[in-house]
Design an enzyme around this catalytic site. Structure first.
Site, PDB file in Angstrom:
ATOM      1  CG  ASN A 166       2.175  -2.921   2.771  1.00 22.12           C
ATOM      2  OD1 ASN A 166       1.727  -3.096   1.636  1.00 22.12           O
ATOM      3  ND2 ASN A 166       2.354  -1.723   3.272  1.00 22.12           N
ATOM      4  CD  GLU A 267       0.152   4.408  -1.104  1.00 22.61           C
ATOM      5  OE1 GLU A 267       1.160   4.873  -0.505  1.00 22.61           O
ATOM      6  OE2 GLU A 267      -0.298   3.281  -0.900  1.00 22.61           O
ATOM      7  CB  CYS A 301       2.907   3.540   2.733  1.00 21.15           C
ATOM      8  SG  CYS A 301       1.125   3.430   2.463  1.00 21.15           S
ATOM      9  CD  GLU A 476      -4.615   3.335  -5.218  1.00 22.84           C
ATOM     10  OE1 GLU A 476      -4.532   2.541  -6.159  1.00 22.84           O
ATOM     11  OE2 GLU A 476      -4.061   3.154  -4.126  1.00 22.84           O
TER      12      GLU A 476
END
Length: 500
Positions: A166, A267, A301, A476
């Site tokens: 994505n 993640e 997400c 991150e």
């Protein structure tokens, strides 16, 4: 698929950026099997490129190349690593237009969004160029006389990065920038839908001066992804795995890494709530929610998945959202005027359609959209708004990953918080209110790793990114925390004889 049609012309300003071979040890190579696979433009359902179908048998050579490169790369000074990242950053920015064109054809997103992703992605190379020189050890006063205690930080070694489709440029660079700043080498596995942009980044890294083996890219098909990923996770020379993707796959990778106790950053999925209170600025909430929900056709997400609206403003806010959804122009990412592109994979169409059918069958009202775009050759679904959603609907418990927005009414703050937290996920939450006391309560009580307070943007290079619960662990980006994911800390204890 219309393979008989004329081939798609990419029209890149610099054709050298188009790379359709794997990149290992500074070489452009084919898979050992000799097999290749097709890359499809979601906006037209047409093949526009092919790539080598790397398999588990191709992993060992890439990892060993990265390990050999690590021996020299780890000894570079932090200033030298910062300079390399700065050159890499400059090349990415210089080739923004060509990268954006490739990104549109791989993902289906509109050109403006593709350019925005590159700006966002390059924020990581810029940020971590600075972080490279900020890695510091510590000293501690000792409890015992004659003793000195201190720490140093050193790079972990070879890192495997497993990257989704994505935001393929941003997700590669969010991982690679931190790893390269720390002094680690990397083997990246892009998603089968989006390998070309990762390979272009490998080419630009080479042009920036990174030594062979420091950054390697293994494209592969969906069929070969599980075995290749398992081989990376279980390779004894890989010291860390960083994965962005679904919770289901994250759990599988976690099991792969468990035997060797590899360091792992996950993640994972999100089922993110967006809460609007009676005292909110509704225009502010609308202007945050619409791009958050419909950017990349809802395939993020951290997108809003469940929208809870207090009853006093429910009807008005629903009207505002439906009106905005109707203004969105759906089309190919390179077509003039497009504000929402195609879904990247055709399975996404089926999932959105199934959730709409389930919700309307259970009493939801359709305010906008609700169907596939008629007569479209690509993977297009109308921007959709549903009202009167209830907890028994699939939309309440499933991450949509598509352009579907569902509104849930609520009465009290306690009710909204309980509903928002009623999920196994905990990636991001959003809330809109002008009551500062309530903002603090929501910040503390919502169960998510990132909270948007009168904001729909939770992602920036300077902000730690990551979730809790089944949305994963590790961070991150951000100050100190992200680069520490790629470092080990050693403690030294020195006994000093004599007194001063």
């Amino acid at each position: 698929m219309g393979d008989s049609q004329a081939p798609i012309k990419l029209n890149l300003k610099n054709p050298e950026l188009f790379r359709d071979q794997a990149y290992v040890d500074g070489q452009w190579i084919e898979a050992k099997s000799g097999k290749r696979f097709d890359i499809i433009d979601p906006g037209s359902d047409r093949k526009f490129a092919t790539c080598p179908d790397m398999a588990a048998e191709d992993v060992d050579g890439a990892v060993r190349a990265a390990q050999a490169a690590f021996a020299g790369f780890r000894r570079l000074t932090p200033r030298a690593r910062a300079d390399l990242l700065s050159r890499f950053d400059a090349l990415i920015r210089a080739h923004r237009d060509d990268l954006a064109t490739l990104l549109v054809y791989e993902t289906g997103k509109p050109l403006a969004e593709a350019q925005g992703e590159i700006e966002y992605a390059a924020s990581f190379t810029r940020w971590f160029a600075g972080e490279a020189e900020r890695v510091q050890g510590t000293t501690f006063p000792a409890a015992l006389p004659g003793r000195r205690i201190f720490t140093i930080k050193q790079p972990l070694g070879v890192v495997a990065a497993l990257v989704p489709w994505n935001f393929p440029i941003a997700m590669v660079l969010r991982k690679a920038s931190a790893a390269l700043a720390a002094g680690c080498t990397m083997v990246a596995k892009p998603s089968p839908e989006t390998p070309l942009t990762a390979l272009t980044l490998a080419y630009l890294a080479e042009q920036a001066g990174y030594a062979k083996g420091v950054f390697n890219v293994l494209p592969t098909t969906l069929a070969n992804t599980p075995a290749l990923s398992e081989a990376l996770c279980k390779h004894p020379l890989v010291k860390k795995v960083s994965f962005t993707g679904s919770t289901r796959v994250g759990k599988i990778l976690s099991a792969h890494c468990a035997d060797s106790l590899k360091k792992l950053t996950l993640e994972l999925g999100g089922n993110c709530p967006f809460i609007v209170f009676d005292d909110a600025n509704l225009e502010q909430a609308r202007d945050a929610l619409v791009p958050l929900k419909f950017r990349h056709a809802g395939q993020a997400c951290i997108t809003a998945n469940r929208v809870y609206v207090q009853r006093g403003v429910y009807a008005r806010f629903a009207e505002l959202l439906a009106a905005e959804a109707r203004r969105i122009r759906v089309g190919h990412g390179l077509a003039a005027g497009t504000t929402m592109g195609a879904l990247t994979v055709p399975a996404g169409l089926d999932k959105v359609a199934a959730q709409v059918a389930d919700a309307t069958a259970r009493g939801a009202r359709l305010l906008a959209g609700g169907s596939r775009v008629p007569d479209a050759t690509g993977y297009f679904f109308e921007p959709t708004v549903l009202a009167d959603a209830t907890p028994d609907m699939r939309i309440a418990s499933e991450e949509t990953f598509g352009p579907l927005l569902a509104l849930f009414p609520f009465d009290t703050e306690e009710e909204a918080v309980a509903a928002a937290n009623d999920t196994s996920m905990g990636l991001a939450s959003y809330c809109f209110t002008k009551n500062v006391d309530r903002l603090w309560r929501l910040f503390e009580n919502l169960e998510a790793g990132m909270i948007g307070l009168n904001s729909g943007n939770s992602s920036a290079a300077e902000a730690p990114f990551g979730g809790i619960k089944e949305s994963g662990f590790g961070k991150e980006s951000g100050k100190d925390v992200a680069i520490n994911e790629y470092l080990i800390t050693k403690t030294g204890t020195l006994t000093v004889e004599g007194q001063y």
